[in-house]
Design a protein around this motif. Structure first.
Motif, PDB file in Angstrom:
ATOM      1  N   UNK A 212      65.003  58.421  20.542  1.00 29.34           N
ATOM      2  CA  UNK A 212      65.007  58.544  21.998  1.00 29.34           C
ATOM      3  C   UNK A 212      63.979  57.604  22.618  1.00 29.34           C
ATOM      4  N   UNK A 213      62.831  57.474  21.982  1.00 30.93           N
ATOM      5  CA  UNK A 213      61.828  56.531  22.463  1.00 30.93           C
ATOM      6  C   UNK A 213      62.379  55.102  22.446  1.00 30.93           C
ATOM      7  N   UNK A 214      63.180  54.801  21.434  1.00 34.05           N
ATOM      8  CA  UNK A 214      63.772  53.463  21.345  1.00 34.05           C
ATOM      9  C   UNK A 214      64.709  53.217  22.523  1.00 34.05           C
ATOM     10  N   UNK A 215      65.437  54.245  22.945  1.00 36.39           N
ATOM     11  CA  UNK A 215      66.321  54.109  24.105  1.00 36.39           C
ATOM     12  C   UNK A 215      65.513  53.828  25.364  1.00 36.39           C
ATOM     13  N   UNK A 216      64.447  54.601  25.553  1.00 34.57           N
ATOM     14  CA  UNK A 216      63.598  54.425  26.732  1.00 34.57           C
ATOM     15  C   UNK A 216      63.032  53.005  26.766  1.00 34.57           C
ATOM     16  N   UNK A 217      62.564  52.527  25.621  1.00 36.07           N
ATOM     17  CA  UNK A 217      61.988  51.182  25.558  1.00 36.07           C
ATOM     18  C   UNK A 217      63.042  50.107  25.807  1.00 36.07           C
ATOM     19  N   UNK A 218      64.252  50.300  25.285  1.00 37.95           N
ATOM     20  CA  UNK A 218      65.322  49.329  25.472  1.00 37.95           C
ATOM     21  C   UNK A 218      65.662  49.175  26.956  1.00 37.95           C
ATOM     22  N   UNK A 220      63.674  50.031  29.479  1.00 34.09           N
ATOM     23  CA  UNK A 220      62.493  49.541  30.187  1.00 34.09           C
ATOM     24  C   UNK A 220      62.360  48.025  30.088  1.00 34.09           C
ATOM     25  N   UNK A 221      62.759  47.468  28.965  1.00 35.22           N
ATOM     26  CA  UNK A 221      62.697  46.012  28.792  1.00 35.22           C
ATOM     27  C   UNK A 221      63.555  45.277  29.821  1.00 35.22           C
ATOM     28  N   UNK A 222      64.581  45.943  30.329  1.00 35.60           N
ATOM     29  CA  UNK A 222      65.464  45.341  31.323  1.00 35.60           C
ATOM     30  C   UNK A 222      65.078  45.743  32.749  1.00 35.60           C
ATOM     31  N   UNK A 223      63.962  46.478  32.873  1.00 35.30           N
ATOM     32  CA  UNK A 223      63.550  46.950  34.197  1.00 35.30           C
ATOM     33  C   UNK A 223      64.335  48.165  34.639  1.00 35.30           C
ATOM     34  N   UNK A 224      64.954  48.871  33.686  1.00 35.86           N
ATOM     35  CA  UNK A 224      65.748  50.049  33.971  1.00 35.86           C
ATOM     36  C   UNK A 224      64.986  51.308  33.541  1.00 35.86           C
ATOM     37  N   UNK A 225      65.607  52.469  33.725  1.00 37.98           N
ATOM     38  CA  UNK A 225      64.965  53.728  33.364  1.00 37.98           C
ATOM     39  C   UNK A 225      65.879  54.625  32.560  1.00 37.98           C
ATOM     40  N   UNK A 226      65.293  55.425  31.679  1.00 37.18           N
ATOM     41  CA  UNK A 226      66.037  56.417  30.897  1.00 37.18           C
ATOM     42  C   UNK A 226      65.155  57.648  30.754  1.00 37.18           C
ATOM     43  N   UNK A 227      65.744  58.807  31.029  1.00 34.66           N
ATOM     44  CA  UNK A 227      64.943  60.024  31.002  1.00 34.66           C
ATOM     45  C   UNK A 227      65.786  61.208  30.547  1.00 34.66           C
ATOM     46  N   UNK A 228      65.322  61.925  29.510  1.00 32.52           N
ATOM     47  CA  UNK A 228      66.080  63.082  29.037  1.00 32.52           C
ATOM     48  C   UNK A 228      65.994  64.237  30.028  1.00 32.52           C
ATOM     49  N   UNK A 229      67.065  65.014  30.101  1.00 33.43           N
ATOM     50  CA  UNK A 229      67.088  66.163  31.004  1.00 33.43           C
ATOM     51  C   UNK A 229      66.004  67.176  30.650  1.00 33.43           C
ATOM     52  N   UNK A 230      65.590  67.204  29.386  1.00 29.50           N
ATOM     53  CA  UNK A 230      64.573  68.166  28.958  1.00 29.50           C
ATOM     54  C   UNK A 230      63.204  67.884  29.565  1.00 29.50           C
ATOM     55  N   UNK A 231      63.027  66.693  30.160  1.00 24.64           N
ATOM     56  CA  UNK A 231      61.730  66.372  30.763  1.00 24.64           C
ATOM     57  C   UNK A 231      61.604  66.922  32.177  1.00 24.64           C
TER      58      UNK A 231
END
Length: 289
Positions: A212-218, A220-231
């Motif tokens: 999941x951290x890899x998804x967030x970083x991927x 973020x590298x494009x200036x985008x965001x990813x966030x799990x519903x559990x947060x």
């Protein structure tokens, strides 16, 4: 004639204060302005200018808040944290009067990045309580100046987006504690600049937290965001205004993730992520905002 005017002024000031206590902002501002027509430079006039400007700030009448705020700041000491400069800084920012905004923040005692025009600095992370049609959501944001911040969470409130810039107030209304570090929560005043990044949702199969951290970083590298519903933590407004310790929820398993990205890129990014490790998968991608 002067003594009559002073008697009238005393009565007007009383009405202004009573209206203030009743949160009748327009009436209070009107009464203060009537007094200031006669006594713009009396010893207590700085307070009257300030209260009149602040009333117009509450009314979101930014032209008047700016006009009266300049008068209040002109009668306030520089470099001592006087709130007249802060309120002027907010009004000037709303109107994009950047030279006045820069002077106001400096007058308050804040060191700004060098340059002219719009202020784009790094003033640290904070939380902003977004308000949308009576709904509230606290998001993480990168402060660009004393009153503007770029949202770096993926909001769940309809109509709000990752990357938008919001104008926030200066008085904290709560705090969030992460790894022992305290971050103030500020109330949103207005949406300053919208974001063109739509919000998507997808169901992911995540073998391990690192995936999941890899998804967030991927993203973020494009200036985008990813966030799990559990947060996302659900709190009532009263509890939200308190002090809360938070941990980023990064876990394995099947879960929904909010994704802020351009629509024509989100699928390829998810495919890239899924192909980067065994057991990773995604499905049910949909546009949600």
């Amino acid at each position: 004639m002067a003594s009559v005017r002073k008697g009238e002024a005393k009565a007007l000031l009383k009405q202004a204060r009573e209206a203030w206590e009743a949160e009748q902002w327009q009436l209070s501002a009107d009464r203060y302005e009537e007094v200031l027509r006669y006594y713009p430079d009396d010893k207590p006039s700085g307070i009257w200018w300030f209260d009149a400007a602040l009333a117009h700030k509450f009314l979101r009448n930014w032209d008047k808040a700016f006009e009266l705020g300049k008068e209040a700041a002109a009668r306030a000491p520089r470099g001592e944290g006087d709130p007249a400069y802060w309120n002027l800084g907010i009004a000037a920012t709303v109107l994009r009067e950047w030279p006045v905004a820069r002077d106001a923040w400096s007058g308050f005692g804040i060191t700004l990045p060098e340059g002219e025009g719009e202020i784009v600095g790094r003033f640290g992370m904070a939380c902003v309580r977004l308000e949308t049609a009576g709904e509230y959501e606290v998001v993480w944001a990168q402060r660009l100046c004393p009153t503007r911040a770029r949202v770096v969470s993926v909001p769940v409130t309809p109509g709000r987006r990752f990357g938008e810039i919001v104008l926030h107030d200066g008085a904290p209304t709560g705090e969030r504690i992460v790894d022992g570090q305290r971050h103030s929560v500020f109330d949103e005043i207005m949406l300053f600049e919208p974001s063109d990044l739509p919000t998507h949702a997808a169901t992911l199969t995540v073998p391990a937290p690192d995936d999941l951290e890899a998804l967030v970083e991927l993203f973020a590298e494009r200036g985008f965001g990813a966030e799990p519903a559990s947060s996302v933590n659900l709190l009532c407004k009263c509890c939200s205004e308190g002090s809360h310790e938070q941990e980023r929820s990064v876990r394995a398993g099947t879960q929904q993730v909010s994704l802020a990205a351009l629509t024509d890129e989100v699928r390829s990014l998810l495919d890239t992520w899924a192909g980067g490790g065994p057991g990773r998968a995604w499905r049910d991608l949909e546009l949600v905002g």
